[in-house]
Enzyme design. Sequence first.
Site, PDB file in Angstrom:
ATOM      1  N   SER A 250       0.770  -1.191   0.026  1.00 34.16           N
ATOM      2  CA  SER A 250      -0.007   0.074   0.025  1.00 34.16           C
ATOM      3  C   SER A 250       0.730   1.152   0.087  1.00 34.16           C
ATOM      4  O   SER A 250       1.860   1.262   0.432  1.00 34.16           O
ATOM      5  CB  SER A 250      -0.986  -0.094   1.302  1.00 34.16           C
ATOM      6  OG  SER A 250      -0.356   0.497   2.225  1.00 34.16           O
ATOM      7  N   LYS A 251       0.354   2.425  -0.587  1.00 39.32           N
ATOM      8  CA  LYS A 251       0.826   3.662  -0.594  1.00 39.32           C
ATOM      9  C   LYS A 251       1.379   4.036   0.637  1.00 39.32           C
ATOM     10  O   LYS A 251       2.506   4.900   0.715  1.00 39.32           O
ATOM     11  CB  LYS A 251       0.044   4.720  -1.149  1.00 39.32           C
ATOM     12  CG  LYS A 251      -0.263   4.387  -2.565  1.00 39.32           C
ATOM     13  CD  LYS A 251      -1.321   5.544  -2.875  1.00 39.32           C
ATOM     14  CE  LYS A 251      -2.699   4.946  -2.883  1.00 39.32           C
ATOM     15  NZ  LYS A 251      -3.721   5.733  -3.547  1.00 39.32           N
ATOM     16  N   ARG A 252       0.614   3.800   1.748  1.00 39.59           N
ATOM     17  CA  ARG A 252       1.322   4.338   2.738  1.00 39.59           C
ATOM     18  C   ARG A 252       2.504   3.744   3.463  1.00 39.59           C
ATOM     19  O   ARG A 252       3.398   4.254   4.132  1.00 39.59           O
ATOM     20  CB  ARG A 252       0.229   3.721   4.129  1.00 39.59           C
ATOM     21  CG  ARG A 252      -0.909   4.963   4.349  1.00 39.59           C
ATOM     22  CD  ARG A 252      -1.912   4.740   4.985  1.00 39.59           C
ATOM     23  NE  ARG A 252      -2.647   3.709   4.395  1.00 39.59           N
ATOM     24  CZ  ARG A 252      -3.067   2.253   4.853  1.00 39.59           C
ATOM     25  NH1 ARG A 252      -2.438   2.030   5.916  1.00 39.59           N
ATOM     26  NH2 ARG A 252      -3.664   1.698   4.249  1.00 39.59           N
ATOM     27  N   LYS A 253       2.830   2.569   2.830  1.00 40.79           N
ATOM     28  CA  LYS A 253       4.271   1.869   3.336  1.00 40.79           C
ATOM     29  C   LYS A 253       5.291   2.059   2.533  1.00 40.79           C
ATOM     30  O   LYS A 253       6.454   2.317   2.808  1.00 40.79           O
ATOM     31  CB  LYS A 253       4.134   0.354   3.692  1.00 40.79           C
ATOM     32  CG  LYS A 253       3.049   0.064   4.895  1.00 40.79           C
ATOM     33  CD  LYS A 253       3.550  -1.023   5.625  1.00 40.79           C
ATOM     34  CE  LYS A 253       2.568  -1.162   7.045  1.00 40.79           C
ATOM     35  NZ  LYS A 253       1.892  -2.159   7.121  1.00 40.79           N
TER      36      LYS A 253
END
Length: 464
Positions: A250-253
């Site tokens: 995911s973009k967050r990681k």
Amino acid sequence: MVRTRIAPSPTGKDVHVGSIATGLMNFAWAKKNNGQFVIRIEDTDRTRLVEGGETKMLATLADLGLKADESPLMGGPFAPYRQSERLPIYKKYAEELIAKGKAYYCTCTPERLDEMRKSQQAAKQISKYDRHCFTRQDEIEKEIEQGAKHVVRLLMPQEDIVFTDILRGKITINGSQLDDQVLLKSDGFPTYHLAVVVDDHLMEITHIIRGEEWLPSTPKHVVLYRALGWDLPQYIHVSLLRNPDKSKLSKRKNPVWASDYLGQGILKEALLNYLALMGWSHPEGKDIFSLDEYVQLFDIKDILTTAPVFDPVKLEWMNGEYIRALSVDELFQKIAAFYQEKQLDSVLIQKTVPLIQERIKKLSDYYPLCQFFFEEPTGYEIDLKKYKSVLSTVAESVSTISDWKAIAIGEAMQKVATDQGIKNSEFFQMLRIAITGKKISPPLNESMEILGKEECMRRIQKVR
Ligand code: GLU
């Protein structure tokens, strides 16, 4: 004739690395079988469109070498390849399904659907459409004639839906668990489910290799194929990419868009090679191989079902291997192109490349390591005050070097260190900092040679 496709939605700023991974498999399977690889743009979800996303995505795929035989840009016998340009086709099949009694109109308002959902939740029932409109189709037709907003829903058969996934075997889902899926929305756009089935059929797609997130949708698609009297394609649902901690990518990681990696100076060949290892491994266990080799070796039956881990650290390692396999001139060209906007002195880049080829993992490592060649240091990682007198001796020695070459420089500097009775490590660290500002740099003698005697003199005088 094998025909495969990827059908990305332009809902991000570029192509997702996961789409490249499945794209590679689809591409390889088509090419290996002398078939065709199609790129179709699925842009029917108008609320999630990202402006410029499609153009960027198609450019990246072409640039990476996943060349389509048919696409929105190339055209082809089944054009158009952009779903927003195919609306009349979907409408026609929605009407055919209604005529066959396999689908129906629904005029329920969002408010009614909301209430229905709430009461289902309260009664702990599966949340699905209660077929309120199905039982009153005569009334509905009149409402529609008078301009009522309406959708078309699939009449989900209340029986087992059975299909086969090549990797996962026979899959059985009971239709009574599934919703009467909306097929055509009130704005006249199809949902993904109708559009994907109609297009895969009309475009004669034989194998659908896609991420497992689409597996729950497949029974609905199977029902549509059967309702329309069409043969099923072969389904292959592959495991999704994971972060190294096994969570969903995911973009967050980690960055998920191709351009995030290419923009850091990951080479496209390395990105493709790394992504080819997501869900597949080389029969000889090789890490590094070309796209051609992959195409020759790939086989659907060898796709791994364990979740592949997308590790940016491994990708960087692989990129370093690709960088080292380039000729000096090739690497120079790539670095020059990467830093085009900085307008760096290209002669200087050319001279420095041999010093850093072994030391960088991505093109963006170049400038931080080599900045001191282009501008004098503005800061020093260690305070040089206590070395003032040593630096004076260094300056004297430098002024006497007539053959300004790395070897002669090294010998002269070694002599200063010995004469002054300073440990080599301490001496050369001090000198490195005086010249480059940093504790870590390319080899010092060679760097000094490239900088030139005058410039080195200036830098030493400055901190003396
Ligand atoms: N439009 C879907 C996506 O964005 C395609 C799914 C499929 O391959 O059927 O990935």
